[in-house]
Design a protein around this motif. Structure first.
Motif, PDB file in Angstrom:
ATOM      1  N   ASN A 170       0.614  -0.970   0.352  1.00 56.61           N
ATOM      2  CA  ASN A 170      -0.132  -0.564   0.109  1.00 56.61           C
ATOM      3  C   ASN A 170       0.443   1.204  -0.032  1.00 56.61           C
ATOM      4  OD1 ASN A 170      -3.355  -0.613   0.820  1.00 56.61           O
ATOM      5  ND2 ASN A 170      -2.697  -1.510   1.730  1.00 56.61           N
ATOM      6  N   ASP A 171       0.187   2.536  -0.278  1.00 61.58           N
ATOM      7  CA  ASP A 171       1.251   3.641  -0.643  1.00 61.58           C
ATOM      8  C   ASP A 171       1.474   4.127   1.218  1.00 61.58           C
ATOM      9  OD1 ASP A 171       0.944   3.597  -2.642  1.00 61.58           O
ATOM     10  OD2 ASP A 171      -0.953   5.358  -2.994  1.00 61.58           O
ATOM     11  N   SER A 172       0.854   3.612   2.213  1.00 63.83           N
ATOM     12  CA  SER A 172       0.940   3.690   3.720  1.00 63.83           C
ATOM     13  C   SER A 172       0.971   2.547   4.661  1.00 63.83           C
ATOM     14  CB  SER A 172       0.067   5.317   3.911  1.00 63.83           C
ATOM     15  OG  SER A 172      -1.288   4.163   3.839  1.00 63.83           O
ATOM     16  N   ARG A 173       1.300   2.655   5.548  1.00 63.34           N
ATOM     17  CA  ARG A 173       1.306   2.108   6.722  1.00 63.34           C
ATOM     18  C   ARG A 173       0.329   1.079   7.272  1.00 63.34           C
ATOM     19  NH1 ARG A 173       5.907   2.975  11.439  1.00 63.34           N
ATOM     20  NH2 ARG A 173       8.440   2.996   9.742  1.00 63.34           N
ATOM     21  N   GLY A 211       3.890  -0.034   3.293  1.00 61.59           N
ATOM     22  CA  GLY A 211       3.933   1.383   1.932  1.00 61.59           C
ATOM     23  C   GLY A 211       5.931   1.646   2.052  1.00 61.59           C
TER      24      GLY A 211
END
Length: 337
Positions: free
Chosen positions: A187-190, A325
């Motif tokens: 994903n783009d973040s945690r 991420g």
């Protein structure tokens, strides 16, 4: 062209014709119940006079190799291909035929490899140009009661025999990824919210990997029903749900064959360990850009209780987890069938 009637009762039968396109010298056999008609291919064709309408089962052999049987309604023209016991000498179209006929395991073995050449953008940090590598069989009819039949493959190896297992690595590996960039990360973040079903690895990266595969392989990929924790967010006791995928990465259980306290305890009821890993093959994978270096590679199981990580395999081949991420290695799986 030679026509032989294998059952004298039906010799000289009706005017229906079955035309089989197959290599010269192959013997073609068509059967319907107790009736059998055979012919030998000359000039790339065998023309069989069939005594009655119906669905005939037709196959070909050269004495060593046998084609996948096909059921056809006569009159008909059918293409028959003789597979090789060497997987790499067999076309993807024939591999699919053998898979559909349930004959794959009679010709090839888990671990057998086939060369592919990949071209295309995989992420903003990796574009493949005439990248030659090998995909390998990891199971036959894997988890068939849930996923359906087919020959399961994974990428990649460095050679047809005795090659290293490798995974794709991009230039963002284990470093910061610019905002909005496509990277080899979950994903783009945690976050693991939405699990595999909603993650960027599935919705963005997997289609790019599929598009980079050779067209003859793309044409035989099977849309497979796979099961994963699609809730995520560190929730425990989640019941896996299905997605239909042509390209995907494995779960923790599919690689290790063990229930982990860091995945939903129901994963083992929906997933099975791939035969390749159950046989004791090394779970380590090496970097596609630095073949001397073993590395971490990603699994599609969300980690629990931490809702920021997905499961992974570390550089020594042990189970672990990484932040959603961050960019790590990718070793995609697919089924042909």
């Amino acid at each position: 062209m030679s026509v032989i009637y294998g059952n004298p009762i039906i010799a000289g039968g009706g005017g229906l014709e079955l035309v089989a396109n197959v290599v010269d010298g192959a013997t073609v056999t068509a059967t319907l119940g107790s009736k059998t008609v055979t012919g030998v291919s000359v000039g790339g064709q065998a023309r069989l006079k069939i005594p009655q309408e119906g669905k005939w089962t037709v196959s070909a052999t050269n004495g060593t190799m046998v084609s996948a049987p096909q059921e056809v309604s006569v009159p008909a023209t059918v293409d028959l291909a003789l597979p090789s016991h060497v997987l790499n000498d067999t076309s993807w179209a024939i591999i699919k035929q053998m898979s559909d006929a349930g004959e794959g395991a009679n010709f090839w073995a888990v671990g057998d490899c086939k060369e592919v050449t990949m071209n295309g953008k995989i992420s903003d940090g990796l574009t493949l140009t005439n990248y030659t590598t090998w995909v390998f069989i990891i199971g036959f009819n894997h988890n068939a009661e849930r996923e359906g039949n087919g020959i399961a493959f994974q990428g990649f190896k460095t050679a047809q025999t005795n090659g290293k297992d490798v995974c794709l690595i991009d230039r963002f590996f284990n470093s910061s990824v610019p905002s909005g960039s496509i990277a080899l990360r979950m994903n783009d973040s945690r976050t693991t919210v939405g699990g595999w079903k909603s993650c960027k690895m599935r919705t963005i990266v997997m289609p790019l990997i599929e598009a980079a595969l050779p067209s003859d392989l793309q044409s035989v990929l099977k849309s497979t029903t796979i099961y994963t924790d699609n809730t995520g967010n560190g929730a425990a006791g989640v019941t896996p749900t299905s997605t239909d995928d042509k390209i995907y990465i494995p779960t923790h259980y599919e690689v290790f064959g063990t229930v982990s306290s860091n995945t939903t305890n129901k994963e083992s009821a929906y997933c099975k360990q791939y035969d390749y890993y159950a046989a004791g093959n090394d779970k380590r994978k090496y970097r596609s850009d630095l073949l001397a270096n073993a590395t971490w590679w990603l699994l599609r199981s969300p980690n629990i209780p931490n809702g920021e990580m997905f499961r992974a395999v570390d550089y020594a081949g042990n189970p672990d987890a990484v932040y959603a991420g961050s960019s790590y290695g990718v070793a995609p799986c697919f089924k042909v069938g």
